[in-house]
Design a protein around this motif. Sequence first.
Motif, PDB file in Angstrom:
ATOM      1  N   UNK A  66      10.565  19.720  12.747  1.00 31.61           N
ATOM      2  CA  UNK A  66       9.315  19.121  13.233  1.00 31.61           C
ATOM      3  C   UNK A  66       8.962  17.858  12.448  1.00 31.61           C
ATOM      4  N   UNK A  67       9.134  17.886  11.130  1.00 32.00           N
ATOM      5  CA  UNK A  67       8.819  16.713  10.313  1.00 32.00           C
ATOM      6  C   UNK A  67       9.735  15.535  10.632  1.00 32.00           C
ATOM      7  N   UNK A  68      10.996  15.810  10.914  1.00 30.08           N
ATOM      8  CA  UNK A  68      11.970  14.732  11.088  1.00 30.08           C
ATOM      9  C   UNK A  68      12.101  14.243  12.519  1.00 30.08           C
ATOM     10  N   UNK A  69      11.487  14.968  13.478  1.00 30.35           N
ATOM     11  CA  UNK A  69      11.510  14.512  14.875  1.00 30.35           C
ATOM     12  C   UNK A  69      10.110  14.269  15.434  1.00 30.35           C
ATOM     13  N   UNK A  70       9.087  14.809  14.767  1.00 27.24           N
ATOM     14  CA  UNK A  70       7.730  14.715  15.294  1.00 27.24           C
ATOM     15  C   UNK A  70       7.487  15.696  16.430  1.00 27.24           C
ATOM     16  N   UNK A  71       8.436  16.600  16.662  1.00 29.44           N
ATOM     17  CA  UNK A  71       8.313  17.580  17.741  1.00 29.44           C
ATOM     18  C   UNK A  71       8.680  18.961  17.218  1.00 29.44           C
ATOM     19  N   UNK A  72       7.994  19.970  17.750  1.00 30.95           N
ATOM     20  CA  UNK A  72       8.310  21.346  17.366  1.00 30.95           C
ATOM     21  C   UNK A  72       9.686  21.720  17.927  1.00 30.95           C
ATOM     22  N   UNK A  73      10.458  22.495  17.176  1.00 28.97           N
ATOM     23  CA  UNK A  73      11.734  22.957  17.730  1.00 28.97           C
ATOM     24  C   UNK A  73      11.465  23.908  18.883  1.00 28.97           C
ATOM     25  N   UNK A  74      12.393  24.009  19.821  1.00 31.44           N
ATOM     26  CA  UNK A  74      12.184  24.928  20.938  1.00 31.44           C
ATOM     27  C   UNK A  74      12.113  26.374  20.452  1.00 31.44           C
TER      28      UNK A  74
END
Length: 164
Positions: A66-74
């Motif tokens: 999440x920190x490195x993509x700005x998105x929650x993992x699925x």
Amino acid sequence: MDQPKRRARLSAGILLFREQEGRLEVLLGHPGGPFFAKKDDGSWTVLKGEADPGEELPAVARREFAEETGQQPPDGAMLELGEIRQKGGKTVVAWALAGDLDPTMARSNTFEMEWPPRSGRVRAFPEIDRVGWFDLETARTKILPAQAPFLDRLEEAARTSPEK
């Protein structure tokens, strides 16, 4: 007097994967900052980060994704890919997770460092400056060599999966 023992560094990460046109693809991240700006092959990485003592590693892997993509993992079951040891001594534990992510929407957290060296100026850089999807053959040239076994383990798991 004995020197205190240095704790070995331990990171946990997620190798997101998907199937596109019958081929397995993985999402890798390119490290940000001036040291990696002109590096490509052999420098991409599983999205990962360091664990503090006592932290649950799957939770660390999800947080760092999440920190490195700005998105929650699925959501979904994470397939354990085991661990590897990198050249610098860091141990990395990874899980494979099926999902999709639009690389153009990824936004990483940042870190600060003095740049240029000895200039007295502190600049912020993204931890991961971009992410990309790669088929396994291409991923093997892009990923840090020490992390390549994760690709082999994912491929083996996909080949032996009962859904295939």
